[in-house]
Each structure stands twice: as structure tokens, then as C-alpha cells.
Design an enzyme around this catalytic site. Sequence first.
Site, PDB file in Angstrom:
ATOM      1  N   SER A   1      50.973  38.497  45.327  1.00  0.00           N
ATOM      2  CA  SER A   1      50.688  37.194  45.956  1.00  0.00           C
ATOM      3  C   SER A   1      49.204  37.000  46.170  1.00  0.00           C
ATOM      4  CB  SER A   1      51.378  37.111  47.326  1.00  0.00           C
ATOM      5  OG  SER A   1      52.662  36.595  47.237  1.00  0.00           O
TER       6      SER A   1
ATOM      7  N   GLY B   1      57.679  34.959  36.366  1.00  0.00           N
ATOM      8  CA  GLY B   1      56.635  35.684  35.639  1.00  0.00           C
ATOM      9  C   GLY B   1      57.070  36.180  34.283  1.00  0.00           C
TER      10      GLY B   1
ATOM     11  N   HIS C   1      51.317  32.986  54.946  1.00  0.00           N
ATOM     12  CA  HIS C   1      51.185  33.419  53.556  1.00  0.00           C
ATOM     13  C   HIS C   1      50.457  32.380  52.709  1.00  0.00           C
ATOM     14  CE1 HIS C   1      52.700  34.544  49.475  1.00  0.00           C
ATOM     15  NE2 HIS C   1      52.695  35.770  49.979  1.00  0.00           N
TER      16      HIS C   1
ATOM     17  N   ASN D   1      56.613  42.442  43.606  1.00  0.00           N
ATOM     18  CA  ASN D   1      56.155  43.573  44.422  1.00  0.00           C
ATOM     19  C   ASN D   1      57.185  44.648  44.720  1.00  0.00           C
ATOM     20  OD1 ASN D   1      53.560  42.398  44.862  1.00  0.00           O
ATOM     21  ND2 ASN D   1      54.504  41.020  46.323  1.00  0.00           N
TER      22      ASN D   1
ATOM     23  N   VAL E   1      53.774  30.868  31.310  1.00  0.00           N
ATOM     24  CA  VAL E   1      52.944  31.050  32.499  1.00  0.00           C
ATOM     25  C   VAL E   1      51.971  32.196  32.258  1.00  0.00           C
ATOM     26  CG1 VAL E   1      54.840  30.248  33.966  1.00  0.00           C
ATOM     27  CG2 VAL E   1      54.498  32.704  33.634  1.00  0.00           C
TER      28      VAL E   1
ATOM     29  N   ASP F   1      53.747  27.309  48.384  1.00  0.00           N
ATOM     30  CA  ASP F   1      53.884  28.447  49.297  1.00  0.00           C
ATOM     31  C   ASP F   1      54.441  27.964  50.639  1.00  0.00           C
ATOM     32  OD1 ASP F   1      53.130  31.055  50.709  1.00  0.00           O
ATOM     33  OD2 ASP F   1      52.293  31.385  48.726  1.00  0.00           O
TER      34      ASP F   1
ATOM     35  N   VAL G   1      35.720  33.747  55.147  1.00  0.00           N
ATOM     36  CA  VAL G   1      35.800  34.146  53.746  1.00  0.00           C
ATOM     37  C   VAL G   1      35.415  32.969  52.862  1.00  0.00           C
ATOM     38  CG1 VAL G   1      37.537  35.920  54.154  1.00  0.00           C
ATOM     39  CG2 VAL G   1      38.266  33.592  53.654  1.00  0.00           C
TER      40      VAL G   1
END
Length: 696
Positions: free
Chosen positions: A482, A409, A312, A400, A414, A277, A329
Site C-alpha cells: 500500500s 494486480g 490509510h 501483503n 495495470v 482508499d 512530509v
Amino acid sequence: MTSDDKPKNGSGRTRATATGRVRQSARQIPQAVEPRPRRYMVAALPQRYLTALGVAAPALDADTLHRVLGDDPRVRVHRRLPVSAGGPPLDADGMPFPAVVVADMTPEHADELRRRYPQVHVERDRLLTYSEVPVPPRRRRATTAAIPAGVASTFGFLVRDADGAPVPGATVFVTGYGWPAQAVTGADGRAVVTMTGETPESVMSVVVKPRAGFWSRHLDRPALSTTGDNLVELVRLSDSFEGFPARQLLGWGRQAMGVDRLPPTFRGAGVRIAVVDSGAAVRHPDLAGQVAGGIDLVARKAEGWSLDQAGHGSHCAAVVAGADNGRGVLGFAVEAETHACKIFPGGRFSDLIDALDYCIEQRIDVVNLSLGCRHPSPLVAAKIEQARDAGVACVVAAGNDGGPVGFPGTLPTVLTVAAIGRADAFPPGSAHAAEILEPRTAEGYFSPRFTCHGPEVDVCAPGVAILSAVPPDAYAALDGTSMAAPHVTGLAALVLAHHEDFAGPYRARDARRVDRLFQIIRSSCVPVDLGDPRRTGAGMPNALLALGAALANVASATGEARVLLEHLTTEMVLAGLLQPAPGGSAGAPAAGGRADGKPVNGAAPTVAPAAAPAAAPTAAPTAAGPVPPPVTAPMPPSVTAPGTAPVTTAPVTAGAPVPGTVAGDPAGSGVTALAWLAEEMRAAGLLPEPAPGIFG
């Protein structure tokens, strides 16, 4: 001009330098805007592959390929991809991954190279994109009125919180009939947007996206003024989650996937995760000490991976492995060894290949790929296949733009993750609410408008209003596949660490191991019936179902837990720290807490004699005393996986049972009560720091 450049004779002429040239910044020299050349990956195909294709030309080795391209005046060579020493061959006959050179050239010259050198493979080195939801909308509305180009409207915005304090750094997106426009608020919370060809009546929406700390805001068909500030007030995240971030938040995604009901010792120790990322902000409190290493493929600096300008990668990394420090978190696999592979901003296919080589060499177990592209890459597909053969599992975001699943994808090698939302996880009027696509389930789950869909989707996971860490030390609620992919990456790490198959028949690092991991995750899914399985795949993975065998092993130790719980309770009563319950034994304290009548952490849980193996993790006490209980996002009723006990879904307040308590055990007893008792005994100096064991 600078003071040194000012003439001394008052003539007004610029004084020449010693070299006879006028001092002038390169930035001041105008340059004609021309089309950029395109970037390509040129690979030297192995001889065996060429023979199979019937190509008579001899194979080129890496050095020859580099020299051929370097000597070509119409090619600008950027770099050679390093050959991975630890990667397995691409086939059973030992064919290695080809040597690759990254270079710029025109499309016409790329076609010429293909004709001149049939022994090379030439493909575009395309830019990758984040799989975070783009703002404004992915598709522009069709123009319904022709507005003269000379018409322009300027809108001023003032963004502030409920107390009137300005919110700097918020991006204001304005969408009309034509192209959208945007601006960022300054220190005074103001931003100005000018739109050509638009009027106030043609503006369709305004979206305000804060950098951190606030909920976003979506305004449909807003009535805007062109003569004064248009005020937009944002709601703080801490207004929705009491005490956050000083008190730890158990996000709605953890609860939806049943992770909050796992034993506190299920923490992913021994597993290696990589987040490919934008890097990871390792100075953030939730990531400090959680990221063991990485690689910077942007600036190529030794520690560049530890900086994250975009935020991100940090957001994804904290979902996977956020620290269990009693604040902020909590990640899924807090004891996993996490690595950050930085390819953004500007990441391309070649950078992804480099990152996957790093993962193979570092023996990474699970890779999170919250990225994608609308075009496929045979070289990236081959590298992912090589990674799979090396035992590296790739979890990929579906994309998205609301269309078909993006690459990689689309690959069968995967695990592709779509996003799912829950209607009560965010306030009305936020940008998250604008993504709701009907229908909804009885629990409030929905498939958001942005998520890509298709037969390639394997599973769905929480990806709307996901609260996680962003640099330097803040938190943001983001949408996107994501955000969904790290939920599944974190669960995959827990399965690899604690499922008995990966200590036995699937211990070896090979493709069988990866396939078994994906099979367990898919088979653990609870179906989410929204009328279109292409949007949800097999459903939402459930941690209790994925780790059922491991949970049975923990349950066998509950007899010991009960004995230890009774012993600790008795010791506390004898020490005067707890009062016996009226009519009860010395081992049964009264509901309320200490012997002096003061509540502990607001109110003490009532101790019951049973011990439950599924309990939320409890943070270790700090020097100032026990850590306050975590805040939990509210859950809808009846969120249950087949064959499991229902979850207590009411929001938790201080002193109430920790979420994940099995229904029928209202006291929140067992491991949770034991952890509470242990904290109090440590605070009183009666117990040392806990040793590793089933209670953490």
C-alpha cells in the site's frame, strides 16, 4: 431503566408507556446469530455477447433486471450501479459496460438465478482489503503442544514513551500457539489481553503498533508476567528525525527513487491523480489544499471523502501529493490535482467499479489502488480495461500476505508494485525489522516477508517504514505494498506532466498513452538483485532515468541560471548582506553568511559559480523568516542509477548542502544556492515573491 421509567408507587414494576409497550432499547433485545447472506453483482449481458455465446434468450435491459430481482422474495436489492456516460465501449464494436445490480442472496439462490436466466452474469461482490501489512503475522505457527482449552492467561501491558508518558491508542498484538489476541491501550497507556489455551511460555511474539508519532515495537519470545504490568517503551519518530515534523522530511523512498534530485519545478502540475482508499483528512497540514475533490462511496455524503477514520488513505495521499509547506512530509507531485475516492471501510468490488467510473468521468490520469482481493472479478477487470481505454492508468499494490500477487494486480492492464525495504530506515526492535528477509543488497535493500510475489510484479518501490500523514494532524511509519504503490503513482504523475511524449505523440487519452507510461516506468528501473525477480520485477523506478529527456531541456537553461546567480550574489554583496571571499570578486561571498557574521539557517552554503539542474525543492519563506532546510532520512552509500552521477548520501544538517547534490559539487551550488540567495533577498525586501520559472 431511566428516571422516567421508574415506578411512582414503589412497586418495583416497570411503568407501561401510553401505547401499552414497555420502553426498551432495541439494543437490549437479544437476536439470534445467523449466517449473513452473501452479496452478489448481477449483470445484464449485451445481446451481441449472448449471440457469440450461443445463448438464445433475449438480453435484459437495466430496468427489467432490476425489476426481476426486486420482485424475488429471496433477493434483497441494495442498489444499481450508475451507468457511466463518459466511458468508452468495451470493444471496437461499441459494446457498453453492462448494467449491474448489487443484491444479497444465498449461494444456492445465486446458482438458481444462473440456471433460470442464462442472459445474466452473477458473481460475488467480495470485500476488498487494504494492502497494508496485517498484524499479527499472516500465517499462524503450527501448534506444537496441546494446551487444554480451560487454561487461560491474562497479560497486562503498560505502553509509554522514554519519558514515562503513557501512549494511548496503541494496539497490542499477542501471538501464541493458537489464535492471536489484541487490545488497545487506554488513556493511561494500559491494555489487558486474555488468551485461552495459552501460557506465558507459549507466547511467541508481542507487537505494539502505535496509532501515530512513534516507532512500532516487536518482541520475539517475550518473558511475560501474569501478575503485573508488562512495560513496553516506544521511541518517538522525532527522536530519529531531528526537528520533525516542524522541519520537512525528505523520506528515504524519495531519495531511493531519485526524486529528490529533480529540478524544483518538476511538481506534476496539470495531472489528475485519484487515490481509491479510505478518504483523505483534508484538515491535516500536509493535505490542506492538496485534495481538490472526491466521492464518498461508503456513507455517500457530499463531503464524506474528506474524512478518513482509518488513516490509510491519508497516508497514501500524502506520499503522492503532500504539501510543500516546509514541515511534515513532502509528496512526489505537489501540484497535481488529487482526488480521494472513499470506499473503505467495507469496500467491495462494486464500490471499486463506482470509483473507477468516477475516475473515467473526471478524466483522472493515474489511479492509486492500494487494495486487493484473493479472488478475481470479471466485472472489475472489464472496468479497469475500460478505464485504460479512456487513458486512466491504474497502479496497483501487489498484496501483503507473502503469497502470490492478489487481484487486481494479476491483470496485464495495470502496473503492479511490490514492496522493498532498506535496513537502516528504521530502528532495531521495531516491527519493520521483523519483516527483513535475507539476502540484502550492498545498499541494504531487502524484500520484506510480507510482499506478495510472482511473475505479475512489474516493479518494486519503497514500502517499509514509510513515514507519512495520518489524521487528524499526526504522522505514522507504515509497511505494505500500500505504501509502495503511491511512490510509483507519484512518479507516474511526474512523467505525465514533464515527459515530452505526453505533450506529443501520446497526448490523446487512450490505451496507448497508458501503455507508454508503464513502459517508461519499467524501463527506468534500476535492478535490485535479491535472487528472485518475482519479488522485485524490473527493479526500482528511477526518476532521473524516467525523465531524462525533460532533464536535458532543463540543463539547457543552466547558462541563464549561472548569470542570474552571479547577479544576485553581486547584489547581496553590494547591499552588505554577504562578505566577498578573501581575494575574490564582489560576486564571490565568503563561506559563512551575512555581512554581520551571523549564520543563516545555522550556516550558509558556500556559493559556487556552477548551476546544477538537479536540486531538492526549497520551500518558500514564511512570515517568520526563511523555512529551515529539510531533514533527510539517511541513505546507504552508492545508491546510483546506471548513467547518473552518484548521490551525496550523508544525512543533512542545518546549513549543509541539500540532498541530491551531485558529487564533485560539495558546495551545494547552482539552483540550491540560488534559492537560498533568493530567500535571503526576499527577507531583506530586495526581491518580490518568485515568479514561475525553472527555479520554482
